[in-house]
Design an enzyme around this catalytic site. Structure first.
Site, PDB file in Angstrom:
ATOM      1  N   LEU A 499      70.791  14.759  62.926  1.00 17.01           N
ATOM      2  CA  LEU A 499      70.614  13.316  63.069  1.00 17.01           C
ATOM      3  C   LEU A 499      71.737  12.517  62.418  1.00 17.01           C
ATOM      4  CD1 LEU A 499      66.795  13.099  62.244  1.00 17.01           C
ATOM      5  CD2 LEU A 499      67.871  12.985  64.496  1.00 17.01           C
ATOM      6  N   GLY A 500      72.359  13.070  61.388  1.00 15.60           N
ATOM      7  CA  GLY A 500      73.403  12.331  60.692  1.00 15.60           C
ATOM      8  C   GLY A 500      73.904  13.098  59.495  1.00 15.60           C
ATOM      9  N   GLN A 501      74.819  12.458  58.760  1.00 12.53           N
ATOM     10  CA  GLN A 501      75.465  13.092  57.614  1.00 12.53           C
ATOM     11  C   GLN A 501      75.641  12.054  56.533  1.00 12.53           C
ATOM     12  OE1 GLN A 501      76.726  16.392  57.494  1.00 12.53           O
ATOM     13  NE2 GLN A 501      77.465  16.165  55.390  1.00 12.53           N
ATOM     14  N   GLY A 502      75.297  12.422  55.294  1.00  7.44           N
ATOM     15  CA  GLY A 502      75.515  11.527  54.171  1.00  7.44           C
ATOM     16  C   GLY A 502      76.246  12.238  53.063  1.00  7.44           C
ATOM     17  N   GLY A 503      76.432  11.554  51.933  1.00  5.53           N
ATOM     18  CA  GLY A 503      77.135  12.162  50.818  1.00  5.53           C
ATOM     19  C   GLY A 503      76.404  13.375  50.265  1.00  5.53           C
ATOM     20  N   LYS A 521      66.220  16.535  55.082  1.00  6.60           N
ATOM     21  CA  LYS A 521      67.457  16.255  54.342  1.00  6.60           C
ATOM     22  C   LYS A 521      67.851  17.533  53.609  1.00  6.60           C
ATOM     23  CE  LYS A 521      68.016  12.416  51.872  1.00  6.60           C
ATOM     24  NZ  LYS A 521      67.924  11.439  50.744  1.00  6.60           N
ATOM     25  N   ASP A 618      71.250   0.718  46.847  1.00  4.37           N
ATOM     26  CA  ASP A 618      72.078   1.058  48.018  1.00  4.37           C
ATOM     27  C   ASP A 618      71.392   0.581  49.301  1.00  4.37           C
ATOM     28  OD1 ASP A 618      74.355   1.982  49.230  1.00  4.37           O
ATOM     29  OD2 ASP A 618      73.646   4.041  49.420  1.00  4.37           O
TER      30      ASP A 618
END
Length: 810
Positions: A499-503, A521, A618
């Site tokens: 679905l996505g990429q974070g830090g 996650k 954030d």
């Protein structure tokens, strides 16, 4: 003689109107009839009167409601005030009803001093009526049912310092709106003070009195008859809990009795009963002694006014070197025992869970034993033939002994710590810190417990070294999932499910065996920052419940794999839809305004109504997820910080967050507070309205960012031009302009000028006058090219504005 009747006819008509007004409408006004200073309305039963008054030692004029048959000498007679924050300085006020169903207070120049809002438009001639309950209602003129709950507006929804029979205290869970009391500033000034009384429902419902954001006194939790630790009331108290509302209510057994509950200017809850024989009030203070101050003895301490030293540890607990008490021996989550403690005020229930009256008390112990985080239990409902279980998790806060009215609490202890019967020892504590530090102890104790468990307790799975261990997760009471279950659900982390990429690492979509869709996650093996974020998220967020926060469903820790599992949001993150030229057309104005309100309510919960005050740090479009109905849910609490007690701000040398959303005081000096989140929310509002990102925004005629552009348009009375053109005919111009105005109030340069989130929610939902915003933070001309290309050494590039970390604040 024949001419005389003709001359008398006009006079008789006038008289008939006057007689009708006096005899038939003295409890109500409508569009044709209003009242001025010196005139009053009297409820049909003669119990209450409405009119203009001045408090003692004051010349200011207010519209209020008071008891009719008690002399209006002291402010204690007044039960409600309309214009608390906007007094009249002359006796020229007029209270009138206006279309489409609004009650308004005007001055001599017809300037608006105060007004109600309307839940809907009146079908006919709107009327304002004073009911014999003391409730001032605005309704349709042809609706003669006093019990009708579908009023256009009612004063019982907007109380002052007084709680009357028939009034509710609590929450509408559908709208997120709270009904609470706020004390007068002084006996001469009804303006709301910093003391407020609330029905807290973050755990099992209880009444709390706050001074600002800090709890001063606590009554509760509800035990089916009353709030634990407070003497009962004769007014048939009831607590309603369902998916739509959580509300406390009392009904007068004797409708002729004059009774009320107030919050005094010094923050003390008081019950008042009028004695006709002595013509005076009998007053009962709901706080009895020093032990009623909130959490005076710290975590796992108990206050007893009968002892030479008020504070002691609960039996089988010992003093903690920081504050409060800790267990003599750690629990082992298997083989523990429960000890009964009687005659106490039950602990703070904000960190509790419950099972309804269908479970007998005898089964509560087994249920608590099955949950490693459960530290105590008690009977949920003390009525005969009713039971249920109330479970406590973590430290026990704000316990005191009671000579009468106390209840039983069953506290979990290690079996090895069980002493012989009749040989209990009470350990006296000295040197406690202030009550304000009590909430902070929760977090410190949690860390100590987790550390102790890593060393001494057997665990369900192989222990994982490092800060994100099974003991941390166990304390958060999250369900464990096997790695094999996650691999099957995500098709072994298939790229098609990403679905996505974070830090912290990637996020995958998964589908469990029962068909439930989840988001996983997964901590990247190379992310040191992600370890801290995941640990932080477990400790702070796992037990928070709000419709506008993403729910954490469980975790998986096996080998080097560390994962959190969330509810799946089919419409992904707000930024992917809002800033896409095609997808943004799916966000009509109604959806955008709903998203703005939902984020505001979720943030209000974090700042004010969760068990700890939480600052997100954030908040941005990519951290707002959208469910199937486009309802927003705040996500990603890896950088969040919790505050306790009287804390309002903190400073850090590790500035984290996202450029474009950071407040000036945080980005420059590392100072963060709830007002930092308010700034980020204001940026989000302007982005949602405009469909444009703040960072990287530019126009041909200037190099202002989105905040500067919105501010310039506002000053030129051209705010309408900011609205995204793709919302088309769906736009409600009034709502759009109000949203922009509120957004600009939130992004003002000085944190002191920014509103709280409770004010934001109110301003968004009500047609009230708004303050004029000052210049926003970061209102500067800049080189757009430089802004686009600026990175920090710790930032991760993506199509979104990613979270960054600055090693030092400036």
């Amino acid at each position: 003689m024949e001419d005389i009747p003709k001359k008398i006819i006009p006079f008789l008509l006038i008289c008939s109107v006057i007689i009708h007004t006096i005899s038939g409408a003295n409890d109500a006004i409508n569009i044709s009839w209003s009242i001025r200073d010196g005139e009053t309305l009297v409820s049909s039963g003669g119990m209450f009167e409405l009119g203009f008054f001045s408090p003692r030692n004051s010349t200011n004029r207010y519209v209020g409601i008071w008891y009719k048959n008690i002399p209006l000498i002291e402010f204690e007679t007044v039960v409600w005030v309309a214009n608390r924050e906007a007094p009249l300085i002359t006796k020229s006020g007029i209270l009138k009803v206006m279309e489409p169903g609004i009650l308004a207070l005007l001055n001599e120049t017809d300037g608006l001093i105060w007004s109600t809002n309307a839940s809907r438009t009146a079908r006919g001639n709107p009327t304002a009526q004073l009911l014999n309950s003391g409730n001032l209602v605005v309704k349709d003129a042809d609706d003669d049912r006093p019990e009708n709950l579908n009023f256009l507006w009612q004063s019982f929804d907007y109380p002052s310092d007084t709680f009357l029979a028939g009034m509710s205290l609590g929450w509408n869970l559908e709208t997120g709106r709270e009904i609470y009391l706020s004390a007068w500033r002084s006996s001469a000034d009804p303006e709301p003070s910093e003391f407020t009384a609330h029905l807290d429902h973050s755990g099992y419902p209880q009444i709390v009195i706050k001074r600002g954001e800090s709890i001063q006194y606590r009554f509760g939790p509800w035990n089916g008859v009353r709030f634990s630790g407070v003497a009962g009331t004769r007014n048939n108290p009831t607590l309603t809990m369902n998916k739509n509302e959580v509300k406390y209510k009392e009904e007068n057994v004797d409708p002729t009795a004059l009774t009320k509950t107030t919050l005094s200017p010094s923050g003390i809850g008081q019950r008042w009963t009028w004695n006709n024989q002595t013509s005076s009030w009998i007053i009962y203070n709901m706080t009895m002694d020093n032990c009623d101050g909130y959490n005076l003895c710290g975590a796992n301490g108990i206050c007893n006014v009968g002892k030479s030293t008020n504070c002691a540890c609960i039996d089988r607990f010992v003093p903690n070197r920081l504050d409060g008490c800790v267990r003599r021996r750690a629990l082992n989550c298997g083989g523990d025992v429960f000890v009964k403690y009687s005659g106490i005020k039950l602990p703070d229930s904000r960190n509790s869970s419950f099972i309804d009256e269908r479970m007998p008390l005898a089964d509560c112990e087994a249920e608590c034993s099955r949950k490693c985080s459960c530290t105590a239990y008690t009977q949920l409902d003390i009525r005969e033939a009713v039971s249920g279980c109330l479970f406590y998790h973590g430290d026990l806060l704000d316990i005191r002994s009671l000579a009468q009215g106390g209840q039983d609490l069953y506290i979990r202890i290690a079996s090895a710590d069980l002493e012989s019967k009749g040989n209990r020892r009470v350990i006296v504590i000295a040197g406690f810190t202030s009550a304000a530090a009590g909430i902070v102890v929760v977090c410190l104790s949690l860390i100590l417990i987790c550390t102790r468990r890593r060393k001494k307790e057997p665990i369900m799975r192989k222990e994982v070294a490092g800060p994100f261990s099974t003991s941390n997760v166990k304390e958060a009471d999250l369900p464990f999932l096997n790695l094999s279950t996650i691999l099957e659900a995500t098709d072994h982390f298939s790229v098609s499910n990403k679905l996505g990429q974070g830090g912290f690492g990637p996020v995958y979509k998964g589908k469990m065996e029962d068909g439930q869709e989840v988001a996983v996650k997964r901590l990247s093996k190379t992310s040191s920052q992600g370890v801290d974020e995941l640990k932080n998220e477990v400790i702070l967020i796992a037990k928070l419940q709000h419709r506008n926060l993403v729910r954490t469903l469980g975790c998986c820790i096996e080998g080097e794999e560390k994962m959190l599992i969330y509810e799946y949001m089919p419409n992904n993150s707000l930024d992917l839809m809002l800033f896409d030229q095609t997808k943004s057309r799916l966000l009509d104005w109604g959806k955008r305004f709903n998203i703005i309100n939902g984020i505001a309510k979720g943030l209000l919960y974090l700042h004010q109504d969760s068990r700890l005050r939480i600052i997100h740090r954030d908040l941005k479009a990519s951290n707002i997820l959208l469910d199937a109905d486009m309802n927003p849910k705040i996500s990603d609490f890896g950088l969040a910080r919790s505050f306790g007690g009287n804390e309002t701000e903190a400073q850090t040398h590790r500035v984290v967050g996202t450029y474009g959303y950071m407040s000036p005081e945080y980005a420059i000096d590392g100072i963060f507070s709830i007002k930092s989140d308010v700034f980020s929310f204001g940026v989000l509002v302007l982005e949602i309205v405009s469909g444009k990102r703040n960072r990287g925004f530019s126009l041909n005629d200037h190099n202002l960012n989105l905040l500067g552009h919105a501010w310039t348009l506002y000053k030129e009375d051209k705010s309408r031009q900011l609205v995204d053109a793709c919302v088309g005919d769906s736009m409600d111009l009034s709502q759009a302009l109000r949203s922009i105005h509120v957004g600009l109030l939130c992004v003002q340069k000085s944190p002191e000028d920014r509103p709280s989130m409770s004010s934001v929610v109110f301003m968004l939902g009500n047609e009230v006058a708004l303050a004029q915003p000052k210049e926003p933070g970061f209102f500067t001309q800049r080189d757009v090219g430089i802004t686009h290309n600026y990175k920090t050494s710790n930032a991760t590039n993506s199509e979104n504005q990613v979270t960054i970390t600055l090693l030092q604040g400036r």
